[in-house]
Design an enzyme around this catalytic site. Structure first.
Site, PDB file in Angstrom:
ATOM      1  N   ASP A  93       0.864  -1.184   0.000  1.00 26.64           N
ATOM      2  CA  ASP A  93       0.000   0.000   0.000  1.00 26.64           C
ATOM      3  C   ASP A  93       0.900   1.234   0.000  1.00 26.64           C
ATOM      4  O   ASP A  93       1.653   1.466   0.949  1.00 26.64           O
ATOM      5  CB  ASP A  93      -0.896  -0.024   1.241  1.00 26.64           C
ATOM      6  CG  ASP A  93      -2.049   0.957   1.149  1.00 26.64           C
ATOM      7  OD1 ASP A  93      -2.141   1.684   0.140  1.00 26.64           O
ATOM      8  OD2 ASP A  93      -2.859   1.001   2.088  1.00 26.64           O
TER       9      ASP A  93
ATOM     10  N   ASP B  16      -2.678   2.477  -6.252  1.00 22.78           N
ATOM     11  CA  ASP B  16      -1.666   2.540  -5.195  1.00 22.78           C
ATOM     12  C   ASP B  16      -1.652   1.336  -4.267  1.00 22.78           C
ATOM     13  O   ASP B  16      -1.037   1.369  -3.209  1.00 22.78           O
ATOM     14  CB  ASP B  16      -1.867   3.810  -4.354  1.00 22.78           C
ATOM     15  CG  ASP B  16      -3.226   3.857  -3.667  1.00 22.78           C
ATOM     16  OD1 ASP B  16      -4.113   3.073  -4.049  1.00 22.78           O
ATOM     17  OD2 ASP B  16      -3.397   4.688  -2.757  1.00 22.78           O
ATOM     18  N   GLU B  17      -2.300   0.240  -4.671  1.00 22.50           N
ATOM     19  CA  GLU B  17      -2.468  -0.863  -3.726  1.00 22.50           C
ATOM     20  C   GLU B  17      -2.587  -2.174  -4.497  1.00 22.50           C
ATOM     21  O   GLU B  17      -3.251  -2.238  -5.531  1.00 22.50           O
ATOM     22  CB  GLU B  17      -3.739  -0.607  -2.919  1.00 22.50           C
ATOM     23  CG  GLU B  17      -4.023  -1.556  -1.797  1.00 22.50           C
ATOM     24  CD  GLU B  17      -5.308  -1.161  -1.071  1.00 22.50           C
ATOM     25  OE1 GLU B  17      -5.636  -1.872  -0.095  1.00 22.50           O
ATOM     26  OE2 GLU B  17      -5.986  -0.192  -1.478  1.00 22.50           O
TER      27      GLU B  17
END
Length: 376
Positions: A24, A118-119
């Site tokens: 993350d 983003d993850e």
């Protein structure tokens, strides 16, 4: 009182223990802006538009200290932090950095399940070098991200997706946390259920009213009790209370829709009350659309009444919805004819689908990498 499970439980393990990493990025959009503009470093920053109907897409950790978070209305964010700086989002830049990060992932495993720009989950079970641990590999991935993008990432390492996700939140920002099969059950038992990934505020409140406030409380419940009160989700809650999650990492996932819903503690009978409740749901959906750079032509409203009867209303447009304001306008147009309601509404949901070709292409491009051969 909630009934107890009749048999003593022992930690259940999958037939083959996986090694899952959840990566993350730390305050991704805001961190990219601070990286590219040194004047913003150390300042409370919100990515978004500061106008009256604007929404925070992301907040720096300096802003989060004031209670500012994503999907928050801009006016609320400014009230919490008068010194807050707004910068407009640059999604093309975020997509480029995301692709750079995913290319780093692909050096280590082909089993990558992106959740957003983003993850992502990574299954590294069969992709470890001789003598290498998943924890060491996670540290190597974080170091590569820092060296090549100047951004920090937090990582969680565990034997399933649920615990890897929970682990990545433990030492943010720029942290690494490991939950082993030995420590997993105790970790879950001590955790408040409101912090469980997959348990929203309304469900957490319902659990609290049932006397379920921790993982240990949840573990004490019989599966029949959980299914009676939470439907199909009851089986999932029963499993994760024991640190069990058999979901595989799915690298070929193609997103068909983006949606959110909320169950209310009190039923809604007027359009005005429903309008207040639908607004944060719309903001959450639009924030996800922006984060994923996905724009769709279909808007669907989901309504569940107090007697559990459920209906949907949809509208498909000639062009994709391109703003939070338009999404809210389309949603309200579907919602208004349903009121006043005699039965009362207990749940509202909003979904965007029928993504345009550019959105679908972006989704495919983000997942298209040349995967290496695993180390011997």
């Amino acid at each position: 009182m909630k009934p107890n499970s009749e048999q003593a439980e022992s930690p259940a393990e999958p037939a083959r223990l996986r090694k899952i990493i959840h990566i993350d990025m730390d305050a991704f959009f805001a961190s990219v802006e601070q990286r590219d503009n040194p004047a913003l470093r150390g300042r409370p920053l919100a990515v978004g538009h500061g106008r009256a109907r604007g929404v925070v897409a992301a907040a720096s950790y300096e802003a989060r200290a004031f209670g500012v978070h994503s999907a928050m209305p801009s006016v609320t964010a400014l009230r919490k932090c008068p010194e807050l700086i707004f910068t407009p989002p640059r999604f093309e830049v975020y997509r480029q950095v995301s692709a750079q990060i995913r290319a780093i992932f692909a050096r280590y495993t082909p089993l990558i399940e992106p959740l957003s720009l983003d993850e992502a989950y990574l299954d590294v079970t069969d992709w470890l070098a001789a003598g290498q641990t998943a924890t060491e590999l996670a540290a190597a991935i974080r170091a590569a991200i820092k060296a090549e993008t100047e951004l920090t990432a937090s990582a969680g390492v565990s034997y399933n997706k649920f615990l890897a996700k929970m682990a990545s939140d433990q030492r943010k920002p720029d942290g690494l946390f490991v939950i082993t099969p030995k420590t997993g059950p105790a970790f879950v038992e001590a955790l408040p259920v409101r912090k469980f990934h997959g348990v929203g505020p309304a469900t957490a409140e319902k659990m609290r009213r049932l006397g379920i406030e921790t993982g240990a409380d949840l573990k004490a419940c019989a599966p029949e009790f959980l299914c009676d009160h939470f439907g199909r989700a009851g089986g999932f809650y029963y499993a994760i209370a024991r640190g069990v999650d058999e979901r595989p990492v799915k690298p070929d996932r193609e997103r068909k829709s983006i949606g959110a819903e909320n169950t209310f503690l009190e039923d809604l009978f007027t359009f005005e009350a429903a309008q207040d409740k639908i607004a944060p749901i719309v903001r959450k959906v639009w924030t996800a659309c922006e984060r994923l750079n996905m724009q769709g032509r279909s808007v669907t409203l989901k309504v569940k009444y107090q007697d559990f009867h459920q209906i949907t209303r949809s509208q498909t447009l000639p062009a994709a919805v391109d703003s939070a304001a338009e999404l809210e306008r389309r949603t309200l147009a579907l919602l208004q004819p349903l009121f006043p309601s005699v039965k009362g509404v207990r749940l509202l949901g909003v979904t965007v689908s029928a993504f345009d070709e550019a959105s679908a292409e972006t989704e495919r491009d983000q997942m298209a990498f040349a995967f290496p051969t695993p180390s011997a």
